[in-house]
Design a protein around this motif. Structure first.
Motif, PDB file in Angstrom:
ATOM      1  N   LEU A 111       0.795  -1.055  -0.020  1.00  0.00           N
ATOM      2  CA  LEU A 111       0.032   0.095   0.020  1.00  0.00           C
ATOM      3  C   LEU A 111       0.834   1.256  -0.067  1.00  0.00           C
ATOM      4  O   LEU A 111       0.455   2.147  -0.667  1.00  0.00           O
ATOM      5  N   TYR A 112       1.823   1.284   0.965  1.00  0.00           N
ATOM      6  CA  TYR A 112       2.849   2.249   0.823  1.00  0.00           C
ATOM      7  C   TYR A 112       4.082   2.253   0.113  1.00  0.00           C
ATOM      8  O   TYR A 112       5.083   3.166   0.529  1.00  0.00           O
ATOM      9  N   CYS A 113       4.527   1.223  -0.544  1.00  0.00           N
ATOM     10  CA  CYS A 113       5.362   1.207  -1.421  1.00  0.00           C
ATOM     11  C   CYS A 113       6.646   1.162  -0.513  1.00  0.00           C
ATOM     12  O   CYS A 113       7.904   1.828  -1.069  1.00  0.00           O
ATOM     13  N   LEU A 114       6.928   0.531   0.321  1.00  0.00           N
ATOM     14  CA  LEU A 114       7.999   0.326   1.514  1.00  0.00           C
ATOM     15  C   LEU A 114       9.079  -0.613   0.814  1.00  0.00           C
ATOM     16  O   LEU A 114       8.503  -1.844   0.352  1.00  0.00           O
ATOM     17  N   LYS A 115      10.351  -0.366   0.898  1.00  0.00           N
ATOM     18  CA  LYS A 115      11.408  -1.112   0.781  1.00  0.00           C
ATOM     19  C   LYS A 115      11.276  -2.355   1.617  1.00  0.00           C
ATOM     20  O   LYS A 115      12.026  -3.396   1.501  1.00  0.00           O
ATOM     21  N   ALA A 116      11.231  -2.132   2.790  1.00  0.00           N
ATOM     22  CA  ALA A 116      11.281  -2.987   4.056  1.00  0.00           C
ATOM     23  C   ALA A 116      10.423  -2.826   5.359  1.00  0.00           C
ATOM     24  O   ALA A 116      10.245  -1.459   5.569  1.00  0.00           O
ATOM     25  N   VAL A 117       9.967  -3.490   6.016  1.00  0.00           N
ATOM     26  CA  VAL A 117       9.547  -3.428   7.349  1.00  0.00           C
ATOM     27  C   VAL A 117      10.109  -4.402   8.225  1.00  0.00           C
ATOM     28  O   VAL A 117      10.274  -5.518   8.191  1.00  0.00           O
TER      29      VAL A 117
END
Length: 292
Positions: free
Chosen positions: A200-206
């Motif tokens: 949803l937020y185009c994150l590279k990593a969590v």
């Protein structure tokens, strides 16, 4: 490696004992202790704790050129209570870090420089003054990685703060108890909430911390789990911040994501066995981390 941290600088108070803390400060302290350059943007009071803060930052080799002294403010404190080694907090409100500001010259200096990592959290956004300064930085920072560490403390957060932070981040960090709260705030309903947040937020990593159960990193190759060792816990204050700093330091140094998290976990395991958020590193830890 250059790391810039934004947010609260405060003292963790355990009864009669005081230790320097605040998540951004802890990250900066460990990043510098690992061998990187770490600067912090914050505000302290012109009081006893403020003077002790300056001395401690210098001892930790933290670049404090962007730390302002508010003559009318008080240096922040977090009153810490431990239950089975797990901390709970009560914060001075207001504190000097509620009014973090930068001059036009400082803004220009920060924006003109290339940073490897920019680190910020949610707690320092409880006041509109500090939040406005952070908004400017998030719009103008030139950083390879922007790292958002969610710290859900008391009622010092809301959906807007969390959403805006994730929108600006490359890497999001939460603990396992914060995941359902964040998802509820953002209206994310899924059997795989972390993956949904990434998409949803185009994150590279969590990065998800799970206390004694270790940590998980979600990224383009899936999910990697890093366990933690069974150690004698003195206190867990700052353990998650040491994990963040270690992960970011070794990632920017060129390690793979799993290797960076493995080294960061070694550091976090060491921290929980010692008192304080940024204990001195012994020689054995330095060898394990490849620092000497």
């Amino acid at each position: 490696m250059d790391c810039l941290c934004f947010g609260e600088v405060l003292w963790d108070v355990f009864g009669e004992k005081r230790t320097l803390g605040g998540a951004p400060l802890n990250v900066a302290g460990h990043f510098a202790r690992l061998g990187g350059h770490a600067a912090i943007i914050s505000c302290i009071g012109d009081d006893e704790l403020g003077k002790l803060t300056i001395e401690a930052m210098d001892k930790l080799s933290i670049d404090r050129r962007f730390v302002h002294v508010d003559e009318a403010g008080i240096t922040g404190r977090a009153l810490v209570s431990l239950t089975d080694g797990i901390p709970s907090y009560r914060f001075d409100d207001p504190s000097a870090w509620d009014k973090i500001v930068l001059s036009d010259e400082e803004k220009a200096e920060i924006a003109s420089r290339r940073w490897d990592v920019f680190v910020f959290g949610s707690l320092a956004q409880r006041n509109a003054v500090s939040r406005s300064t952070l908004d400017y930085l998030l719009d103008n920072i030139n950083a390879e990685l922007v790292f958002f560490d969610v710290n859900l403390r008391l009622d010092f957060y809301n959906a807007e703060i969390i959403r805006h932070g994730i929108e600006k981040a490359d890497i999001l960090k939460m603990n396992d108890e914060e995941v359902p709260v964040v998802c509820e705030l953002l209206g994310v309903e899924s059997d795989n909430p972390v993956s949904s947040l990434m998409d949803l937020y185009c994150l590279k990593a969590v990065l998800i911390t799970r206390g004694k159960a270790g940590s998980d990193i979600y990224y383009d190759k899936g999910v990697y789990h890093q366990g933690s060792k069974k150690v004698a816990v003195v206190d867990t204050v700052g353990a998650g911040d040491s994990l963040s700093a270690g992960f970011l330091f070794f990632l920017t140094k060129g390690c793979s994501i799993p290797d960076a998290l493995a080294k960061a976990s070694m550091l976090a395991d060491y921290v929980v066995q010692n008192a304080g958020a940024i204990p001195e590193y012994d020689r054995n830890l330095k060898k394990q981390l490849g620092l000497e």
